[in-house]
Write a protein that holds these residues in place. Structure first.
Motif, PDB file in Angstrom:
ATOM      1  N   VAL A 236       0.818  -1.205   0.000  1.00  0.00           N
ATOM      2  CA  VAL A 236       0.000   0.000   0.000  1.00  0.00           C
ATOM      3  C   VAL A 236       0.856   1.261   0.000  1.00  0.00           C
ATOM      4  O   VAL A 236       0.706   2.150  -0.854  1.00  0.00           O
ATOM      5  N   SER A 237       1.755   1.378   0.939  1.00  0.00           N
ATOM      6  CA  SER A 237       2.568   2.584   1.053  1.00  0.00           C
ATOM      7  C   SER A 237       3.512   2.792  -0.134  1.00  0.00           C
ATOM      8  O   SER A 237       3.577   3.901  -0.686  1.00  0.00           O
ATOM      9  N   PRO A 238       4.268   1.776  -0.590  1.00  0.00           N
ATOM     10  CA  PRO A 238       5.149   1.988  -1.758  1.00  0.00           C
ATOM     11  C   PRO A 238       4.391   2.401  -3.020  1.00  0.00           C
ATOM     12  O   PRO A 238       4.893   3.201  -3.807  1.00  0.00           O
ATOM     13  N   MET A 239       3.197   1.850  -3.212  1.00  0.00           N
ATOM     14  CA  MET A 239       2.429   2.223  -4.405  1.00  0.00           C
ATOM     15  C   MET A 239       2.072   3.704  -4.385  1.00  0.00           C
ATOM     16  O   MET A 239       2.195   4.407  -5.401  1.00  0.00           O
ATOM     17  N   LEU A 240       1.635   4.187  -3.222  1.00  0.00           N
ATOM     18  CA  LEU A 240       1.240   5.586  -3.111  1.00  0.00           C
ATOM     19  C   LEU A 240       2.451   6.508  -3.125  1.00  0.00           C
ATOM     20  O   LEU A 240       2.414   7.594  -3.712  1.00  0.00           O
ATOM     21  N   THR A 241       3.528   6.087  -2.489  1.00  0.00           N
ATOM     22  CA  THR A 241       4.709   6.946  -2.354  1.00  0.00           C
ATOM     23  C   THR A 241       5.540   6.984  -3.626  1.00  0.00           C
ATOM     24  O   THR A 241       6.044   8.044  -4.011  1.00  0.00           O
ATOM     25  N   TYR A 242       5.688   5.835  -4.296  1.00  0.00           N
ATOM     26  CA  TYR A 242       6.604   5.759  -5.433  1.00  0.00           C
ATOM     27  C   TYR A 242       5.899   5.517  -6.773  1.00  0.00           C
ATOM     28  O   TYR A 242       6.077   6.292  -7.717  1.00  0.00           O
ATOM     29  N   LEU A 243       5.110   4.432  -6.847  1.00  0.00           N
ATOM     30  CA  LEU A 243       4.557   4.041  -8.143  1.00  0.00           C
ATOM     31  C   LEU A 243       3.683   5.115  -8.771  1.00  0.00           C
ATOM     32  O   LEU A 243       3.904   5.521  -9.919  1.00  0.00           O
ATOM     33  N   ILE A 244       2.685   5.578  -8.033  1.00  0.00           N
ATOM     34  CA  ILE A 244       1.723   6.519  -8.623  1.00  0.00           C
ATOM     35  C   ILE A 244       2.368   7.851  -9.000  1.00  0.00           C
ATOM     36  O   ILE A 244       2.171   8.342 -10.121  1.00  0.00           O
ATOM     37  N   PRO A 245       3.180   8.480  -8.119  1.00  0.00           N
ATOM     38  CA  PRO A 245       3.845   9.719  -8.547  1.00  0.00           C
ATOM     39  C   PRO A 245       4.767   9.531  -9.748  1.00  0.00           C
ATOM     40  O   PRO A 245       4.815  10.386 -10.640  1.00  0.00           O
ATOM     41  N   ILE A 246       5.506   8.420  -9.791  1.00  0.00           N
ATOM     42  CA  ILE A 246       6.406   8.204 -10.923  1.00  0.00           C
ATOM     43  C   ILE A 246       5.615   8.014 -12.212  1.00  0.00           C
ATOM     44  O   ILE A 246       5.997   8.522 -13.279  1.00  0.00           O
ATOM     45  N   LEU A 247       4.500   7.288 -12.130  1.00  0.00           N
ATOM     46  CA  LEU A 247       3.653   7.142 -13.312  1.00  0.00           C
ATOM     47  C   LEU A 247       3.131   8.493 -13.801  1.00  0.00           C
ATOM     48  O   LEU A 247       3.103   8.775 -15.002  1.00  0.00           O
ATOM     49  N   ILE A 248       2.719   9.343 -12.863  1.00  0.00           N
ATOM     50  CA  ILE A 248       2.216  10.670 -13.230  1.00  0.00           C
ATOM     51  C   ILE A 248       3.334  11.508 -13.841  1.00  0.00           C
ATOM     52  O   ILE A 248       3.143  12.182 -14.865  1.00  0.00           O
ATOM     53  N   GLY A 249       4.506  11.481 -13.227  1.00  0.00           N
ATOM     54  CA  GLY A 249       5.640  12.217 -13.780  1.00  0.00           C
ATOM     55  C   GLY A 249       6.026  11.715 -15.156  1.00  0.00           C
ATOM     56  O   GLY A 249       6.334  12.498 -16.068  1.00  0.00           O
ATOM     57  N   TYR A 250       6.022  10.398 -15.319  1.00  0.00           N
ATOM     58  CA  TYR A 250       6.338   9.788 -16.615  1.00  0.00           C
ATOM     59  C   TYR A 250       5.344  10.255 -17.684  1.00  0.00           C
ATOM     60  O   TYR A 250       5.719  10.679 -18.781  1.00  0.00           O
ATOM     61  N   THR A 251       4.056  10.188 -17.334  1.00  0.00           N
ATOM     62  CA  THR A 251       3.013  10.585 -18.286  1.00  0.00           C
ATOM     63  C   THR A 251       3.093  12.077 -18.602  1.00  0.00           C
ATOM     64  O   THR A 251       2.927  12.492 -19.753  1.00  0.00           O
ATOM     65  N   GLY A 252       3.353  12.902 -17.571  1.00  0.00           N
ATOM     66  CA  GLY A 252       3.458  14.344 -17.789  1.00  0.00           C
ATOM     67  C   GLY A 252       4.605  14.694 -18.724  1.00  0.00           C
ATOM     68  O   GLY A 252       4.485  15.574 -19.592  1.00  0.00           O
ATOM     69  N   GLY A 253       5.747  14.010 -18.570  1.00  0.00           N
ATOM     70  CA  GLY A 253       6.862  14.238 -19.479  1.00  0.00           C
ATOM     71  C   GLY A 253       6.550  13.792 -20.884  1.00  0.00           C
ATOM     72  O   GLY A 253       6.937  14.441 -21.864  1.00  0.00           O
ATOM     73  N   LYS A 254       5.813  12.683 -21.005  1.00  0.00           N
ATOM     74  CA  LYS A 254       5.478  12.154 -22.325  1.00  0.00           C
ATOM     75  C   LYS A 254       4.526  13.072 -23.074  1.00  0.00           C
ATOM     76  O   LYS A 254       4.620  13.221 -24.294  1.00  0.00           O
TER      77      LYS A 254
END
Length: 588
Positions: A59-77
């Motif tokens: 739960v915590s790693p997904m919220l802390t790392y996965l979701i923000p990185i996905l958003i950052g990745y998508t925003g850059g794309k």
């Protein structure tokens, strides 16, 4: 002066929509990750339905790392393609590690920033790279720029976003404690109908709501924009008290809106009678008041905003959790219905009859039964429905036109996309809602555009099919017959040096007609310039051939009496254009 003010307002509106679209375009593709996290939380945390200590460690790693990185990745794309995506993800890592809270907002800053920086680097140095060193430079530039931005995010941006997030969280807490959350719908409901719904929900409320869920297990913020109640009330009112096509189409719209979660379908019903804004605002405020009063909230965003998605994200730890959500939706729908019904009944003339002009659904069957020609006009090889997020209503509009194109035997591919993902293609026909066309033209200035009021019910679809089939006008008018006074012998065109397509406010027809005539001229190897002009801005001389619809011909003759004039039933019919081009060729 007034035109300048209108242009400025339109430009400002387009910029606001563009900003909101950029925010939502980073979150919407990753809604699945947020839902997965919400389900994981609902099931396996200690207070979940199936407590499991091992699974809960995700739960915590997904919220802390996965979701923000996905958003950052998508925003850059969104800004710079795959290279921007990589740099955006690296840069996002800096704000994640530099703070102690989930960095969704930080990712929404670092992702586009990373994409923008790498895009500018490529513009400056791409043509200066020596042959054979492209991969080396590209890889190291992405790595080093991402590294630098990660450090900046860690040291500067992360702490600033952390402070802003804490301030916003405190503000939300103050609003909640002061019982003022319902007032937010005074702004949310009108903004939704101006196509800022995705920007509000996924660009603002989702990040703040996720922060609340991590602390309290649920958030009312997920319900403020997603509540289908206000729209449901308006559609119910039109079902019972509307007239014409608005009344007959409302029941189907209810299913699409409430169960399918496509809220855009009720926007035209409100926009055709602006006083209906009062109904949706009152419904939104009363619904949110009920949510707040009963302590309602969701574990994760409900996307789309259907009753199915909302119930799936509702905590089932108590009966009251479910009742509070359903009560807020019911109250919002009830209040909206009462006000919308009162408005419709009080309007003696009930001007919603003009909705019939926008529907004309029976034309599709006529097109097929009349045996329209199926040879496509060259030039347009694909049709793209573009909306704010590239989902929902545009997907449904694309499905409707795709069926019509298939029935007509045309070869054009019909797809849907977000405006931010449009490619500039001169052979593309882009269909947008009128409110969004300005932004779409900025992304694809060389494409052909058609604007519609409603993706789900538009007579323009049959016009598009007719034009691409090489048959203009309605199916009943397969060919246009020239009246005696409209016959143009070759000598009348002997001195023609340009062709002008004069149109009224429906410039989409002129744009498509221009493409048809240009293709015919090219086929005959004729280098005659062709342009389109609004009838009020018409400037023509004795060597100009002015083509207009019958209703505009007299105005064109009064404006440019020395020009050669030609009247047609529809600008999108090409039978007469072929005759004109043949006559022009005879004069060469």
């Amino acid at each position: 002066m007034e035109q300048a003010q209108v242009a400025n307002k339109s430009s400002l509106k387009a910029k606001v929509q563009k900003l909101g679209s950029t925010l939502s375009s980073m979150v919407m593709p990753n809604i699945g990750a947020l839902i997965a996290w919400g389900v994981l939380t609902a099931l396996f945390i200690p207070d979940g339905y199936l407590p499991n200590e091992s699974f809960a460690t995700m739960v915590s790693p997904m919220l802390t790392y996965l979701i923000p990185i996905l958003i950052g990745y998508t925003g850059g794309k969104v800004i710079a393609g795959d290279r921007g995506a990589v740099v955006g993800a690296i840069a996002t890592m800096g704000v994640i590690v530099g703070t102690d809270i989930p960095m969704l907002l930080g990712a929404m800053i670092m992702g586009p920033l990373g994409g923008w920086v790498i895009k500018k680097f490529d513009e400056m140095f791409q043509d200066k790279i020596r042959a054979g060193f492209e991969m080396l430079v590209n890889n190291f530039s992405a790595g080093l720029i991402g590294f630098a931005l990660a450090l900046i995010g860690f040291v500067a941006i992360g702490p600033v976003v952390n402070t802003l997030t804490e301030a916003m969280a405190s503000g939300v807490e103050v609003i909640v404690n002061a019982h003022l959350i319902p007032l937010a719908n005074v702004f949310i409901e009108p903004a939704k109908i101006l196509f800022l719904n995705n920007a509000i929900n996924h660009g603002i409320l989702t990040p703040l709501g996720t922060e609340q869920v991590s602390e309290f297990g649920k958030s009312i913020l997920y319900l403020l924009e997603a509540n289908p109640g206000p729209g449901l009330g308006v559609l119910l009112a039109f079902t019972l008290f509307g007239k014409g096509a608005a009344k007959s189409s409302a029941p189907g719209a209810i299913i699409i809106h409430f169960i399918g979660g496509i809220h855009e379908i009720y926007f035209p019903y409100v926009m055709m009678k602006p006083i209906m804004f009062l109904a949706v605002i009152a419904g939104g405020v009363s619904g949110s008041f009920t949510f707040q009063l009963l302590g309602a909230g969701l574990r994760a965003p409900a996307s789309p905003g259907s009753i199915i998605a909302i119930m799936a994200m509702t905590p089932f730890n108590s009966v009251m959790s479910v009742v509070s959500v359903l009560a807020g939706i019911a109250v919002g729908a009830g209040v909206s219905f009462v006000i919308a019904a009162a408005i419709l009944k009080a309007d003696a003339k009930n001007t919603v009859d003009n909705f019939e002009e926008q529907v004309q659904q029976t034309q599709a069957a006529k097109l097929s039964s009349k045996g329209i020609a199926v040879q496509p006009v060259s030039g347009i090889n694909r049709i793209v429905f573009a909306c704010d997020a590239g989902m929902g209503s545009s997907a449904m509009g694309a499905s409707i036109l795709r069926k019509k194109v298939k029935e007509a035997g045309l070869a054009q591919q019909v797809t849907n996309a977000a405006i931010n993902n449009l490619q500039d293609d001169a052979n593309a026909l882009i269909v947008t809602q009128e409110e969004l066309q300005e932004r779409a033209k900025q992304k694809a200035p060389h494409a052909t555009f058609v604007a519609v009021e409603n993706f789900l019910n538009s007579p323009r679809y049959d016009e598009i099919v007719a034009s691409l089939s090489g048959n203009g006008g309605t199916p009943e008018k397969k060919s246009e017959t020239l009246r005696p006074e409209e016959q143009l012998p070759a000598h009348a065109l002997k001195h023609v040096s340009e062709i002008i397509l004069a149109h009224d406010d429906r410039k989409g027809s002129a744009t498509m007609a221009k493409k048809v005539v240009q293709d015919l001229l090219t086929k005959e190897s004729l280098a005659v310039p062709i342009r389109k002009s609004h009838i009020n801005d018409l400037h023509a001389n004795a060597t100009s051939l002015v083509i207009t619809k019958e209703s505009l011909t007299q105005q064109a003759k009064d404006t440019a009496p020395e020009a050669v004039h030609f009247s047609v039933n529809s600008l999108m019919g090409n039978t007469n254009y072929q005759r004109i081009v043949s006559s022009l060729k005879e004069t060469v």
